[in-house]
Design a protein around this motif. Structure first.
Motif, PDB file in Angstrom:
ATOM      1  N   ILE A   1      15.078  10.186  36.442  1.00  0.00           N
ATOM      2  CA  ILE A   1      14.155   9.409  37.279  1.00  0.00           C
ATOM      3  C   ILE A   1      13.752  10.219  38.501  1.00  0.00           C
ATOM      4  O   ILE A   1      14.591  10.856  39.149  1.00  0.00           O
ATOM      5  CB  ILE A   1      14.796   8.074  37.714  1.00  0.00           C
ATOM      6  CG1 ILE A   1      15.144   7.223  36.483  1.00  0.00           C
ATOM      7  CG2 ILE A   1      13.854   7.293  38.645  1.00  0.00           C
ATOM      8  CD1 ILE A   1      15.830   5.897  36.813  1.00  0.00           C
TER       9      ILE A   1
ATOM     10  N   ASP B   1      11.276  10.014  41.982  1.00  0.00           N
ATOM     11  CA  ASP B   1      10.582   9.039  42.831  1.00  0.00           C
ATOM     12  C   ASP B   1      10.136   9.726  44.124  1.00  0.00           C
ATOM     13  O   ASP B   1      10.942  10.028  44.987  1.00  0.00           O
ATOM     14  CB  ASP B   1      11.554   7.888  43.141  1.00  0.00           C
ATOM     15  CG  ASP B   1      10.903   6.780  43.967  1.00  0.00           C
ATOM     16  OD1 ASP B   1       9.708   6.903  44.282  1.00  0.00           O
ATOM     17  OD2 ASP B   1      11.603   5.804  44.292  1.00  0.00           O
TER      18      ASP B   1
ATOM     19  N   LEU C   1       8.648   2.986  36.373  1.00  0.00           N
ATOM     20  CA  LEU C   1       9.753   2.031  36.241  1.00  0.00           C
ATOM     21  C   LEU C   1       9.709   0.957  37.330  1.00  0.00           C
ATOM     22  O   LEU C   1      10.628   0.819  38.130  1.00  0.00           O
ATOM     23  CB  LEU C   1      11.083   2.795  36.259  1.00  0.00           C
ATOM     24  CG  LEU C   1      11.196   3.863  35.150  1.00  0.00           C
ATOM     25  CD1 LEU C   1      12.476   4.680  35.314  1.00  0.00           C
ATOM     26  CD2 LEU C   1      11.140   3.246  33.766  1.00  0.00           C
ATOM     27  N   MET C   2       8.625   0.189  37.324  1.00  0.00           N
ATOM     28  CA  MET C   2       8.467  -0.883  38.317  1.00  0.00           C
ATOM     29  C   MET C   2       8.343  -2.229  37.611  1.00  0.00           C
ATOM     30  O   MET C   2       8.202  -2.294  36.399  1.00  0.00           O
ATOM     31  CB  MET C   2       7.223  -0.624  39.165  1.00  0.00           C
ATOM     32  CG  MET C   2       5.962  -0.227  38.437  1.00  0.00           C
ATOM     33  SD  MET C   2       5.201  -1.476  37.370  1.00  0.00           S
ATOM     34  CE  MET C   2       4.523  -2.556  38.622  1.00  0.00           C
TER      35      MET C   2
ATOM     36  N   SER D   1       9.094   1.411  46.049  1.00  0.00           N
ATOM     37  CA  SER D   1       8.356   2.515  45.446  1.00  0.00           C
ATOM     38  C   SER D   1       8.412   2.389  43.924  1.00  0.00           C
ATOM     39  O   SER D   1       9.100   1.517  43.394  1.00  0.00           O
ATOM     40  CB  SER D   1       8.971   3.841  45.873  1.00  0.00           C
ATOM     41  OG  SER D   1      10.319   3.876  45.448  1.00  0.00           O
TER      42      SER D   1
ATOM     43  N   PRO E   1       9.529   4.349  40.776  1.00  0.00           N
ATOM     44  CA  PRO E   1      10.194   5.517  40.196  1.00  0.00           C
ATOM     45  C   PRO E   1       9.525   5.900  38.873  1.00  0.00           C
ATOM     46  O   PRO E   1       9.116   5.015  38.116  1.00  0.00           O
ATOM     47  CB  PRO E   1      11.634   5.037  39.951  1.00  0.00           C
ATOM     48  CG  PRO E   1      11.771   3.739  40.694  1.00  0.00           C
ATOM     49  CD  PRO E   1      10.401   3.159  40.764  1.00  0.00           C
TER      50      PRO E   1
ATOM     51  N   GLN F   1      11.331  -5.863  33.236  1.00  0.00           N
ATOM     52  CA  GLN F   1      11.147  -4.416  33.228  1.00  0.00           C
ATOM     53  C   GLN F   1      12.430  -3.672  33.644  1.00  0.00           C
ATOM     54  O   GLN F   1      12.387  -2.546  34.162  1.00  0.00           O
ATOM     55  CB  GLN F   1       9.973  -3.968  34.100  1.00  0.00           C
ATOM     56  CG  GLN F   1       8.593  -4.322  33.541  1.00  0.00           C
ATOM     57  CD  GLN F   1       8.293  -5.814  33.646  1.00  0.00           C
ATOM     58  OE1 GLN F   1       8.346  -6.396  34.715  1.00  0.00           O
ATOM     59  NE2 GLN F   1       8.002  -6.444  32.529  1.00  0.00           N
TER      60      GLN F   1
ATOM     61  N   THR G   1      14.475  -3.533  35.982  1.00  0.00           N
ATOM     62  CA  THR G   1      14.531  -2.856  37.278  1.00  0.00           C
ATOM     63  C   THR G   1      15.940  -2.833  37.867  1.00  0.00           C
ATOM     64  O   THR G   1      16.215  -2.013  38.741  1.00  0.00           O
ATOM     65  CB  THR G   1      13.578  -3.502  38.306  1.00  0.00           C
ATOM     66  OG1 THR G   1      13.790  -4.916  38.292  1.00  0.00           O
ATOM     67  CG2 THR G   1      12.133  -3.199  37.978  1.00  0.00           C
TER      68      THR G   1
ATOM     69  N   CYS H   1      16.847   0.547  36.651  1.00  0.00           N
ATOM     70  CA  CYS H   1      15.979   1.633  37.142  1.00  0.00           C
ATOM     71  C   CYS H   1      16.274   1.941  38.605  1.00  0.00           C
ATOM     72  O   CYS H   1      16.364   3.114  38.991  1.00  0.00           O
ATOM     73  CB  CYS H   1      14.510   1.269  36.967  1.00  0.00           C
ATOM     74  SG  CYS H   1      14.058   0.981  35.238  1.00  0.00           S
ATOM     75  N   PHE H   2      16.438   0.906  39.424  1.00  0.00           N
ATOM     76  CA  PHE H   2      16.687   1.153  40.845  1.00  0.00           C
ATOM     77  C   PHE H   2      18.142   1.549  41.113  1.00  0.00           C
ATOM     78  O   PHE H   2      18.430   2.203  42.106  1.00  0.00           O
ATOM     79  CB  PHE H   2      16.231  -0.048  41.687  1.00  0.00           C
ATOM     80  CG  PHE H   2      14.734  -0.079  41.859  1.00  0.00           C
ATOM     81  CD1 PHE H   2      14.133   0.573  42.928  1.00  0.00           C
ATOM     82  CD2 PHE H   2      13.923  -0.698  40.922  1.00  0.00           C
ATOM     83  CE1 PHE H   2      12.750   0.586  43.069  1.00  0.00           C
ATOM     84  CE2 PHE H   2      12.535  -0.689  41.052  1.00  0.00           C
ATOM     85  CZ  PHE H   2      11.946  -0.050  42.123  1.00  0.00           C
TER      86      PHE H   2
ATOM     87  N   LEU I   1      19.755   3.594  39.194  1.00  0.00           N
ATOM     88  CA  LEU I   1      19.890   4.978  38.737  1.00  0.00           C
ATOM     89  C   LEU I   1      19.010   5.956  39.486  1.00  0.00           C
ATOM     90  O   LEU I   1      19.169   7.168  39.362  1.00  0.00           O
ATOM     91  CB  LEU I   1      19.514   5.051  37.251  1.00  0.00           C
ATOM     92  CG  LEU I   1      20.618   4.945  36.204  1.00  0.00           C
ATOM     93  CD1 LEU I   1      21.697   5.979  36.493  1.00  0.00           C
ATOM     94  CD2 LEU I   1      21.251   3.588  36.111  1.00  0.00           C
ATOM     95  N   LYS I   2      18.053   5.432  40.270  1.00  0.00           N
ATOM     96  CA  LYS I   2      16.942   6.298  40.663  1.00  0.00           C
ATOM     97  C   LYS I   2      17.329   7.476  41.553  1.00  0.00           C
ATOM     98  O   LYS I   2      16.638   8.489  41.545  1.00  0.00           O
ATOM     99  CB  LYS I   2      15.779   5.476  41.226  1.00  0.00           C
ATOM    100  CG  LYS I   2      15.807   5.161  42.694  1.00  0.00           C
ATOM    101  CD  LYS I   2      14.616   4.285  43.018  1.00  0.00           C
ATOM    102  CE  LYS I   2      14.499   4.028  44.492  1.00  0.00           C
ATOM    103  NZ  LYS I   2      13.978   5.141  45.291  1.00  0.00           N
TER     104      LYS I   2
ATOM    105  N   MET J   1      20.654  11.614  36.958  1.00  0.00           N
ATOM    106  CA  MET J   1      21.214  11.777  35.609  1.00  0.00           C
ATOM    107  C   MET J   1      20.136  11.433  34.593  1.00  0.00           C
ATOM    108  O   MET J   1      19.388  10.474  34.802  1.00  0.00           O
ATOM    109  CB  MET J   1      22.410  10.834  35.414  1.00  0.00           C
ATOM    110  CG  MET J   1      23.553  11.066  36.372  1.00  0.00           C
ATOM    111  SD  MET J   1      25.021  10.064  35.953  1.00  0.00           S
ATOM    112  CE  MET J   1      24.701   8.558  36.858  1.00  0.00           C
TER     113      MET J   1
ATOM    114  N   PHE K   1      18.234   9.561  32.036  1.00  0.00           N
ATOM    115  CA  PHE K   1      18.363   8.103  31.906  1.00  0.00           C
ATOM    116  C   PHE K   1      17.712   7.562  30.642  1.00  0.00           C
ATOM    117  O   PHE K   1      16.521   7.738  30.421  1.00  0.00           O
ATOM    118  CB  PHE K   1      17.742   7.442  33.141  1.00  0.00           C
ATOM    119  CG  PHE K   1      17.626   5.939  33.051  1.00  0.00           C
ATOM    120  CD1 PHE K   1      18.727   5.153  32.774  1.00  0.00           C
ATOM    121  CD2 PHE K   1      16.406   5.309  33.268  1.00  0.00           C
ATOM    122  CE1 PHE K   1      18.628   3.763  32.694  1.00  0.00           C
ATOM    123  CE2 PHE K   1      16.290   3.923  33.202  1.00  0.00           C
ATOM    124  CZ  PHE K   1      17.399   3.153  32.909  1.00  0.00           C
TER     125      PHE K   1
END
Lengths: 341, 341
Positions: free
Chosen positions: A196, A198, A318-319, A329, A331, B87, B89, B92-93, B95-96, B100, B102
């Motif tokens: 990821i 960002d 990824l939102m 934000s 990502p 989604q 999230t 996603c958030f 890991l961001k 690593m 993903f």
């Protein structure tokens, strides 16, 4: 499989033995219309909702891909698909009556590359046949992510148009392949799961900008890991960066790594529509964009020898509407698959 | 790995070399409170939203699991996690910023077993270290799936309470294991990816009933494939069927396959809360339920020898608020992992 950097190279490359890309009416009127395996004039697919229509379209792509590979659902070890709908119901309802072991995946618009990567690795682990796919639908996405269709919201030039389409590829272990399937098979030589990235973009109407840094990173890492140059590829295909994102990708790769991919690069989002005439602003997007383009047009061109070595890099933002409304934000992520005849 | 029916047996079993299960205040007050690696009294985690709080909790579980395995994020080949938020999230958030590679996964409440299965298979393909995890948060789920918290909606007795918690496990290739990690490692001997099963349940307040048929199918198939009986296991652990779903599971297994698992069976959803006192109706649910219970309480009991052979079967209800409002049924899925000391 052998790891070099973050790239995995297959000693015995898994093979794509069949694929299908299907799309809606508007996509069928675009430059790739003749290459889709099916164009649905009625994008409701005869279903009661746009969400079920998306599932029906993915279901159709899976059946066509299995047919093209001459594989029955009961011979599939794992099917892995994903989509943009809340709780991935596009996939869940597409798969629910097909009786195949189901691995749900989520990579936003990078899903086709993600499911291809995972399929190839599971085949490398010893599975025989895996099915990879993804879908999106303009009408189900629009009302979930943006506004009711009837509202007719205006879009800035950086916005993209969610593709109504689905794609599916059947990946088989080379050890077990039917000789009849061998000559039309496409090798997955390497895969690269993205990290990821960002850079702080918060504009949900500019997904290209949010995803371009991830694409730049994956492409630069892949070229570095494999000690190759852009000239070594017939095509470096990004998922759906659109016009805006593609331009940013060139700039980022040039500035950060002195890599120039402009000659080899194409983007599914700018290929699928005629941007000058189809009123899609920066281009197409959605999981179904790269899925339908890769599984039809690109696969056909690899199989007929027009393209010999393709690096497919699908990108995802990824939102969620919630994360955007909360001011977060976006990502980005990009997964890569190396394909060779 | 070797395929028998729909079950994959590992010749060289991947090892879980570290794990962590973390949970919120209410879960900490339940019967397993002492076994969680961390209990957060403040379930906002100091974040601006419940969604970000869920990400922070998963992030925490990942860091604790890596620490317990003595692994740095840069040594992780793939991290795969999932959650219930739109989604995905939550993942996603979380890991961001961890850098690593993903792999986003979606299996609703079955996610912990799904990510463990996929991790084990990728290790079998040649990866060294994979990280598997899942999360859920009562407050982020409640307002997304049901009502604003402030509304105070009433729940029927069959309803479940979404667990605030996260779990994470670190899976390593046995070939590369540090001898220091070996004695505390837990073997993943076999995995089984479930097939979607839908008997037409439409009541979103009765997830247990929607998931029980999938659990029954996966357990019956697994026992059949491995030619084992319930008595061969110290524990057959379902994800979050709750009281209602567990009872239905016994009935389905008895009626369809003459299998009686009542002696060996426990359910994470009924273990995590004191059902008589904590006002959670049929029990806990959410990806974080089986994730936090498995990665803390169960892993501790396998490592200390109390449990020698555990079949972990997490279950998922593959619906969304949209699919429910559109009158669709709730397809279920259950993935299984066989764990041995």
């Amino acid at each position: 499989m052998k790891k070099i950097g973050k790239t995995y190279i297959f000693e015995l490359p898994p093979l794509i033995i069949g694929s299908a890309g299907v799309a809606g009416k508007k996509e069928g009127e675009g430059p790739l219309g003749d290459d889709f395996d099916m164009v649905f004039e009625d994008t409701t697919m005869g279903q009661d909702s746009f969400e079920l229509a998306e599932s029906a379209m993915l279901h159709d792509a899976i059946i066509r891909a299995l047919e093209s590979a001459n594989v029955s659902p009961k011979d599939v070890d794992f099917v892995m698909t994903g989509d943009l709908l809340d709780q991935c119901t596009g996939s869940c309802f597409a798969l629910k009556d097909l009786e195949m072991p189901f691995i749900g995946m989520y990579g936003a618009c990078s899903t086709m590359a993600l499911t291809l990567c995972n399929s190839a690795m599971l085949v490398s682990a010893g599975a025989n046949i895996c099915v990879a796919g993804a879908s999106s639908h303009f009408a189900s996405s629009e009302r979930q992510f943006r506004y009711p269709l009837e509202y007719g919201g205006q879009r800035p030039p950086t916005a993209q148009w969610t593709v109504t389409g689905a794609g599916c590829a059947v990946v088989q272990n080379q050890r077990n392949i039917d000789p009849e399937n061998l000559q039309n098979a496409v090798k997955i030589s390497a895969v690269h799961i993205g990290t990821i990235t960002d850079l702080g973009i918060k504009d949900a109407n500019n997904m290209g900008a949010a995803m371009a840094p991830a694409a730049a990173r994956t492409i630069a890492d892949f070229l570095h890991d494999t000690q190759t140059k852009p000239e070594d590829y017939d095509l470096i295909l990004t998922g759906d960066l659109g016009l805006t994102g593609s331009k940013l990708l060139f700039e980022l790769l040039q500035e950060d790594s002195e890599i120039d991919i402009e000659t080899q690069h194409k983007d599914c989002g700018t290929m699928i529509f005629n941007l000058a005439e189809q009123d899609v602003n920066s281009g197409g997007s959605g999981c179904g964009c790269s899925a339908s383009v890769f599984c039809s047009h690109i696969m056909k061109n690899i199989k007929n020898g027009t393209l010999k070595k393709v690096l497919f890099v699908a990108t995802g933002a990824l939102m969620s509407p919630t994360s955007t409304k909360q001011g977060q934000s976006i990502p980005g992520i990009a997964h890569a698959v190396l394909l060779e005849k």
